[in-house]
Design a protein around this motif. Structure first.
Motif, PDB file in Angstrom:
ATOM      1  N   SER A 259       0.846  -1.193   0.000  1.00  0.00           N
ATOM      2  CA  SER A 259       0.000   0.000   0.000  1.00  0.00           C
ATOM      3  C   SER A 259       0.877   1.236   0.000  1.00  0.00           C
ATOM      4  O   SER A 259       1.926   1.266   0.664  1.00  0.00           O
ATOM      5  N   ASP A 260       0.463   2.229  -0.729  1.00  0.00           N
ATOM      6  CA  ASP A 260       1.140   3.535  -0.766  1.00  0.00           C
ATOM      7  C   ASP A 260       2.639   3.408  -1.060  1.00  0.00           C
ATOM      8  O   ASP A 260       3.470   4.126  -0.482  1.00  0.00           O
ATOM      9  N   GLY A 261       2.988   2.452  -1.940  1.00  0.00           N
ATOM     10  CA  GLY A 261       4.381   2.318  -2.354  1.00  0.00           C
ATOM     11  C   GLY A 261       5.280   1.586  -1.380  1.00  0.00           C
ATOM     12  O   GLY A 261       6.501   1.639  -1.509  1.00  0.00           O
ATOM     13  N   ARG A 262       4.693   0.894  -0.414  1.00  0.00           N
ATOM     14  CA  ARG A 262       5.505   0.137   0.545  1.00  0.00           C
ATOM     15  C   ARG A 262       4.887  -1.251   0.732  1.00  0.00           C
ATOM     16  O   ARG A 262       3.657  -1.367   0.855  1.00  0.00           O
ATOM     17  N   GLU A 279      -5.445   6.810  -1.360  1.00  0.00           N
ATOM     18  CA  GLU A 279      -4.751   5.554  -1.055  1.00  0.00           C
ATOM     19  C   GLU A 279      -4.452   4.771  -2.328  1.00  0.00           C
ATOM     20  O   GLU A 279      -5.167   4.881  -3.318  1.00  0.00           O
ATOM     21  N   ARG A 280      -3.420   3.949  -2.274  1.00  0.00           N
ATOM     22  CA  ARG A 280      -3.134   2.985  -3.332  1.00  0.00           C
ATOM     23  C   ARG A 280      -2.856   1.629  -2.703  1.00  0.00           C
ATOM     24  O   ARG A 280      -2.324   1.553  -1.593  1.00  0.00           O
ATOM     25  N   TYR A 281      -3.247   0.592  -3.425  1.00  0.00           N
ATOM     26  CA  TYR A 281      -2.953  -0.780  -2.994  1.00  0.00           C
ATOM     27  C   TYR A 281      -2.490  -1.587  -4.192  1.00  0.00           C
ATOM     28  O   TYR A 281      -2.849  -1.273  -5.333  1.00  0.00           O
TER      29      TYR A 281
ATOM     30  N   SER B 222      -9.607  10.656   5.350  1.00  0.00           N
ATOM     31  CA  SER B 222      -8.476   9.993   4.703  1.00  0.00           C
ATOM     32  C   SER B 222      -7.313  10.978   4.687  1.00  0.00           C
ATOM     33  O   SER B 222      -7.201  11.811   3.789  1.00  0.00           O
ATOM     34  N   HIS B 229       6.385   9.358   4.594  1.00  0.00           N
ATOM     35  CA  HIS B 229       5.531   8.250   4.995  1.00  0.00           C
ATOM     36  C   HIS B 229       5.576   8.167   6.525  1.00  0.00           C
ATOM     37  O   HIS B 229       6.543   8.616   7.146  1.00  0.00           O
ATOM     38  N   ARG B 244       2.173  -0.873   9.292  1.00  0.00           N
ATOM     39  CA  ARG B 244       2.107  -0.443   7.893  1.00  0.00           C
ATOM     40  C   ARG B 244       2.715   0.949   7.745  1.00  0.00           C
ATOM     41  O   ARG B 244       2.464   1.827   8.557  1.00  0.00           O
ATOM     42  N   GLU B 245       3.478   1.101   6.680  1.00  0.00           N
ATOM     43  CA  GLU B 245       4.104   2.392   6.386  1.00  0.00           C
ATOM     44  C   GLU B 245       3.341   2.993   5.219  1.00  0.00           C
ATOM     45  O   GLU B 245       3.317   2.413   4.137  1.00  0.00           O
ATOM     46  N   LYS B 246       2.710   4.128   5.435  1.00  0.00           N
ATOM     47  CA  LYS B 246       1.822   4.690   4.422  1.00  0.00           C
ATOM     48  C   LYS B 246       1.953   6.210   4.360  1.00  0.00           C
ATOM     49  O   LYS B 246       2.581   6.817   5.220  1.00  0.00           O
ATOM     50  N   ASP B 247       1.321   6.790   3.332  1.00  0.00           N
ATOM     51  CA  ASP B 247       1.240   8.252   3.273  1.00  0.00           C
ATOM     52  C   ASP B 247      -0.200   8.736   3.398  1.00  0.00           C
ATOM     53  O   ASP B 247      -0.451   9.928   3.524  1.00  0.00           O
ATOM     54  N   THR B 248      -1.163   7.813   3.358  1.00  0.00           N
ATOM     55  CA  THR B 248      -2.579   8.181   3.453  1.00  0.00           C
ATOM     56  C   THR B 248      -3.257   7.240   4.457  1.00  0.00           C
ATOM     57  O   THR B 248      -3.138   6.017   4.318  1.00  0.00           O
ATOM     58  N   PHE B 249      -3.943   7.836   5.429  1.00  0.00           N
ATOM     59  CA  PHE B 249      -4.444   7.048   6.561  1.00  0.00           C
ATOM     60  C   PHE B 249      -5.949   7.220   6.739  1.00  0.00           C
ATOM     61  O   PHE B 249      -6.404   8.314   7.094  1.00  0.00           O
TER      62      PHE B 249
END
Lengths: 397, 297
Positions: A259-262, A279-281, B222, B229, B244-249
């Motif tokens: 998700s989100d490039g990770r 978001e991306r998956y 969101s 991140h 989880r490592e993200k940029d959008t939560f």
């Protein structure tokens, strides 16, 4: 000894210049002069958007940008929109502030200007790009696209990650046609304030790759075709203002891997995936059996959680192809990767080239006297050339 | 032989019990008691465009503030909490997932003592006639930490001013047609969020920063980070998402999440709701849920 030093010096300079080679992508920001974009039901609407060629009509999403991890990229934006300034925000790439595309924290590109964003392609994965000027309006107007970073081995999800046989990229969005009228999109651009009064948002159209309903049955748009036991990588990105709920048929054994490039620390095996705005998956699909069904996508209002629309995307998994069939139907192309001319052999007839989002970019025919296709105008990335009975992937450098 | 082994085994067990006890005592000996008062006060929310909207909050003094206090504790701390109801109607009080619901008649008060053994982020609120009183503003956050890193706190929420008016008049609204117009972090919208030191994330390259988010509204939000991140350290709704490592939560209604950010570069970057309707305030862009993170070298 001295000669050896000179040789090493020259060699070092060559290696250094190759290593610092910049991949340049041109992109244009434009605005329709009226309602000229045709939606699935025949309604015409007006867009602002990005195109890779000056004369190409605006479509949603904009061109998919594909880079390889480690690429040094120059993304050159030429604003031909006649009115508002624009930027490109590289959503999820974590670039520096100057190249982040947020107007009041860096800069914007005025009409008839050209400016460049520079970045080094980071972690392999699925990302977005979109304009960040009056973002509520410009994103809804159509100024967005998908950005994909591939690892060095393009058939892996990331270095040492999962291998796959084919890939699809789906970008979800919505349109409220009230926002797409001339008085909203083409309102005079006020350079003295970033504040802007906008309408309520009540979308009537719900998309996957800018298409809906019967259009999603087209394999060049979204529909998935694969052979049993083939592994399909599905890239998902939501640029809309609604939530999406994807429901996968059980036969596809959906595996949510990043998700989100990770990469996810723990892979999730699930038949349902919720994707919120931004978001991306990435999901791996693999069926051991032949079957036909659909992946459904619900669009739900984030305030009420009511489902406002559902789109169905067909999935057809056929039996594994035999070696004889594969040989007979094979389209031979070279060179691959290609810089300017793509040669086709064993093939007289019509062909269609589309990008990873399914958008057609070149259409034509090949005869015995003309066996090549000029692909110089294509942006760097992955493409598919489709004939009557086969689809073959190639990479444009 | 069996008897000898049994004796040795029981000695081992005793040592183990002693060790575990000392381990927990070491935490408990540093634990403190926080005396906190909350006053339920009915007043108004002043929105980003100056509108006054009927609103209720818990306050840490008898003087009204439109932002609910953030109660900050270390793990194993005790919270001695007095809640005073200054409103002219009965309210309930609960710390979600921690205490049971207590009723507080008008002008009355309650006392609650709680030891927080688990780190995380909790919601205290008035659950009566749910979601009415929570929606009207009676919802705040309790943060329980086990670290001393710089921390920031967001109580995120949205508001439909017409609904607030209708609800305080005792009228009924259709919750499944909710259409909010104002989007706030700690009860303020852009550009005022950056002026709130609890909300505005600041730090230096390489720092470990924590962001505690509580969604006390009714909408799903969101939250998207530019520039960095972040890692999910806690989620009250999706425990499996931790790590989880993200940029959008995604942050769901009545969910709390904890994020860890370790900035790798300097800069000022936006953080905002990527439901881009929520970055507006009464239809004006960008008067909504939009702030920036500021990282210095």
């Amino acid at each position: 000894m001295r000669k050896l030093l000179i040789i090493f010096g020259v060699l070092g300079m060559v290696i250094s210049s190759v290593a610092q080679q910049i991949t340049t992508t041109n992109i244009f920001s434009k605005m329709d002069m009226g309602p000229q974009h045709v939606l699935w039901d025949g309604t015409n609407t007006m867009l602002m958007g990005f195109t890779s060629l000056m004369m190409t009509p605006i479509d949603i999403p904009g061109p998919t940008l594909v880079y390889t991890e480690g690429d040094s990229v120059e993304l050159k934006l030429r604003n031909m929109s006649q009115s508002a300034s624009h930027t490109i925000h590289l959503h999820g790439l974590d670039v520096d502030q100057w190249n982040d595309g947020v107007p009041h924290l860096s800069w914007e590109v005025g009409h008839n200007d050209t400016e460049s964003y520079y970045f080094k392609a980071p972690h392999p994965g699925t990302y977005l790009y979109h304009c960040h000027v009056t973002s509520s309006l410009h994103v809804q107007a159509g100024m967005y696209g998908m950005l994909i970073i591939k690892p060095q081995n393009a058939n892996e999800t990331w270095d040492g990650g999962f291998t796959f046989d084919k890939e699809y990229a789906w970008m979800t969005s919505e349109i409220d046609t009230i926002w797409h009228t001339d008085s909203i999109i083409n309102a005079p651009h006020d350079t003295t304030t970033i504040m802007r009064l906008l309408p309520d948002y009540n979308p009537q159209y719900f998309f996957v790759n800018g298409r809906a309903e019967y259009q999603l049955s087209d394999t060049n748009v979204a529909a998935i075709t694969s052979k049993a036991n083939e592994i399909v990588l599905l890239r998902l990105a939501n640029i809309g203002y609604f939530g999406n709920r994807f429901i996968f048929p059980a036969q596809l054994n959906a595996k949510i891997i990043s998700s989100d490039g990770r990469p996810l620390p723990n892979i999730e095996i699930a038949d349902t995936l919720v994707l919120l705005p931004g978001e991306r998956y990435q999901v791996l699909l693999k069926s051991a059996v032949e079957f036909s069904d659909s992946i459904s996508v619900d669009y739900f209002n984030l305030n009420t959680q009511n489902i406002e629309n559902t789109q169905m995307i067909p999935v057809n998994v056929s039996a594994s192809v035999s070696v004889v069939e594969a040989f007979a139907s094979e389209l031979s192309i070279y060179p691959n990767p290609v810089n300017d001319k793509l040669f086709l052999s064993n093939f007289p007839g019509e062909f269609l080239i589309h990008d990873v989002t399914g958008k057609s970019v070149i259409q034509g025919s090949i005869s015995s006297t003309n066996s090549s296709v000029d692909v110089r105008e294509l942006s760097k990335g992955i493409y598919f050339i489709k004939t009557d009975n086969t689809t073959t992937k190639f990479i444009k450098n | 032989m069996a008897c000898l082994w049994k004796l040795r085994n029981s000695q081992l067990v005793n040592k183990l019990i002693l060790g575990i006890t000392l381990f927990f005592l070491s935490f408990y000996s540093t634990a403190t008691t926080l005396n906190q008062s909350l006053y339920i006060i009915a007043d108004s929310l002043v929105t980003v465009d100056g509108a006054k909207v009927p609103y209720l909050t818990f306050n840490d003094s008898p003087t009204y503030s439109q932002s609910n206090p953030i109660i900050n504790l270390m793990q194993w701390d005790t919270l001695d909490l007095w809640v005073y109801n200054t409103d002219n109607t009965t309210h309930d009080f609960v710390i979600k997932g921690v205490s049971s619901v207590v009723s507080i008649p008008a002008t009355d008060s309650i006392f609650l003592q709680t030891v927080f053994t688990t780190k995380g982020s909790y919601i205290y609120h008035d659950p009566s006639d749910f979601p009415k009183n929570t929606y009207l503003g009676l919802a705040g956050m309790i943060v329980v930490k086990n670290h001393n890193h710089a921390s920031f706190y967001w109580n995120i929420k949205e508001h439909n001013s017409d609904w607030n008016t209708q609800l305080v008049l005792g009228n009924i609204v259709s919750w499944n047609q909710y259409d909010p117009k104002y989007f706030t972090i700690n009860s303020v919208s852009n550009p005022n969020i950056n002026a709130n030191p609890l909300a505005r994330i600041t730090g230096q390259v390489g720092d470990t920063l924590y962001l505690y988010i509580t969604n006390t509204g009714l909408s799903i939000h969101s939250m998207h980070f530019h520039g960095y991140h972040a890692t999910i350290k806690y989620s009250s709704k999706n425990g499996a998402h931790v790590g989880r490592e993200k940029d959008t939560f995604p942050v769901y209604p009545m969910e709390t999440i904890v994020l860890q950010i370790v900035p790798d570069k300097e800069g000022e970057f936006p953080i905002h709701d990527h439901n881009l309707v929520a970055v507006m305030g009464n239809n004006i862009y960008p008067n909504g849920m939009f702030t920036t993170i500021l990282i210095t070298p």
